[in-house]
Design a protein around this motif. Structure first.
Motif, PDB file in Angstrom:
ATOM      1  N   THR A  26      42.966  48.516  52.943  1.00  0.00           N
ATOM      2  CA  THR A  26      41.687  47.810  52.923  1.00  0.00           C
ATOM      3  C   THR A  26      41.745  46.650  51.936  1.00  0.00           C
ATOM      4  N   ILE A  27      40.830  45.732  52.104  1.00  0.00           N
ATOM      5  CA  ILE A  27      40.525  44.694  51.119  1.00  0.00           C
ATOM      6  C   ILE A  27      39.011  44.728  50.980  1.00  0.00           C
ATOM      7  N   PRO A  28      38.492  44.867  49.762  1.00  0.00           N
ATOM      8  CA  PRO A  28      37.033  44.808  49.606  1.00  0.00           C
ATOM      9  C   PRO A  28      36.486  43.501  50.205  1.00  0.00           C
ATOM     10  N   MET A  29      35.333  43.594  50.846  1.00  0.00           N
ATOM     11  CA  MET A  29      34.792  42.441  51.568  1.00  0.00           C
ATOM     12  C   MET A  29      34.574  41.231  50.669  1.00  0.00           C
ATOM     13  N   ASP A  30      34.003  41.420  49.483  1.00  0.00           N
ATOM     14  CA  ASP A  30      33.763  40.269  48.612  1.00  0.00           C
ATOM     15  C   ASP A  30      35.075  39.623  48.179  1.00  0.00           C
ATOM     16  N   GLN A  31      36.086  40.420  47.933  1.00  0.00           N
ATOM     17  CA  GLN A  31      37.405  39.881  47.581  1.00  0.00           C
ATOM     18  C   GLN A  31      37.991  39.094  48.758  1.00  0.00           C
ATOM     19  N   SER A  83      31.392  45.603  57.188  1.00  0.00           N
ATOM     20  CA  SER A  83      30.892  45.377  55.834  1.00  0.00           C
ATOM     21  C   SER A  83      31.786  45.922  54.731  1.00  0.00           C
ATOM     22  N   ASN A  84      32.811  46.678  55.072  1.00  0.00           N
ATOM     23  CA  ASN A  84      33.577  47.349  54.030  1.00  0.00           C
ATOM     24  C   ASN A  84      35.049  46.964  53.934  1.00  0.00           C
ATOM     25  N   ASN A  85      35.623  46.392  54.960  1.00  0.00           N
ATOM     26  CA  ASN A  85      37.056  46.142  54.949  1.00  0.00           C
ATOM     27  C   ASN A  85      37.348  44.718  55.401  1.00  0.00           C
TER      28      ASN A  85
END
Length: 122
Positions: A26-31, A83-85
């Motif tokens: 995963t990659i956090p969405m904001d990142q 929204s999460n990945n």
């Protein structure tokens, strides 16, 4: 690889990304959104995908600009239900470009070229 082969570019990239998600990456969405905005998404792609080295500099520059542009006009949660990945958002972006190919030319991407040069990616 030329941008003229773009459906293949986005399709192969999508397969790589789907494999990553399947393995739990995963990659956090904001990142992710920040990475698109500052072109570091290309560094991430270089480090995590198998096709990056096949792309010529012009294609890398155009892709960087396209990912930055779509991240600034689409909201993954609203537009795709993601929204999460950030990897899933990148897959959705690729699907957008498979359906509607990028229209930028190399001369439209000066900011991406500067950004990728600063990152040492071209």
């Amino acid at each position: 690889m030329s941008i003229k082969c773009q459906p293949r570019v986005f399709t192969l990239l999508t397969y790589d990304l789907l494999s990553m998600v399947d393995k739990g990456n995963t990659i956090p969405m904001d990142q992710f959104m920040n990475m698109c905005d500052d072109y570091t998404i290309m560094k991430w792609l270089k480090e995590h995908t198998q096709f990056y080295e096949l792309w010529d500099d012009d294609l890398k520059i155009i892709l960087a600009e396209e990912f930055c542009s779509i991240a600034n006009c689409m909201l993954p949660e609203d537009d795709y239900g993601i929204s999460n990945n950030g990897i899933l958002a990148l897959i959705a972006f690729c699907q957008e470009y498979i359906n509607t190919p990028p229209t930028r030319s190399r001369i439209d991407c000066d900011c991406a070229e500067i950004g990728l040069k600063k990152l040492g990616l071209i």
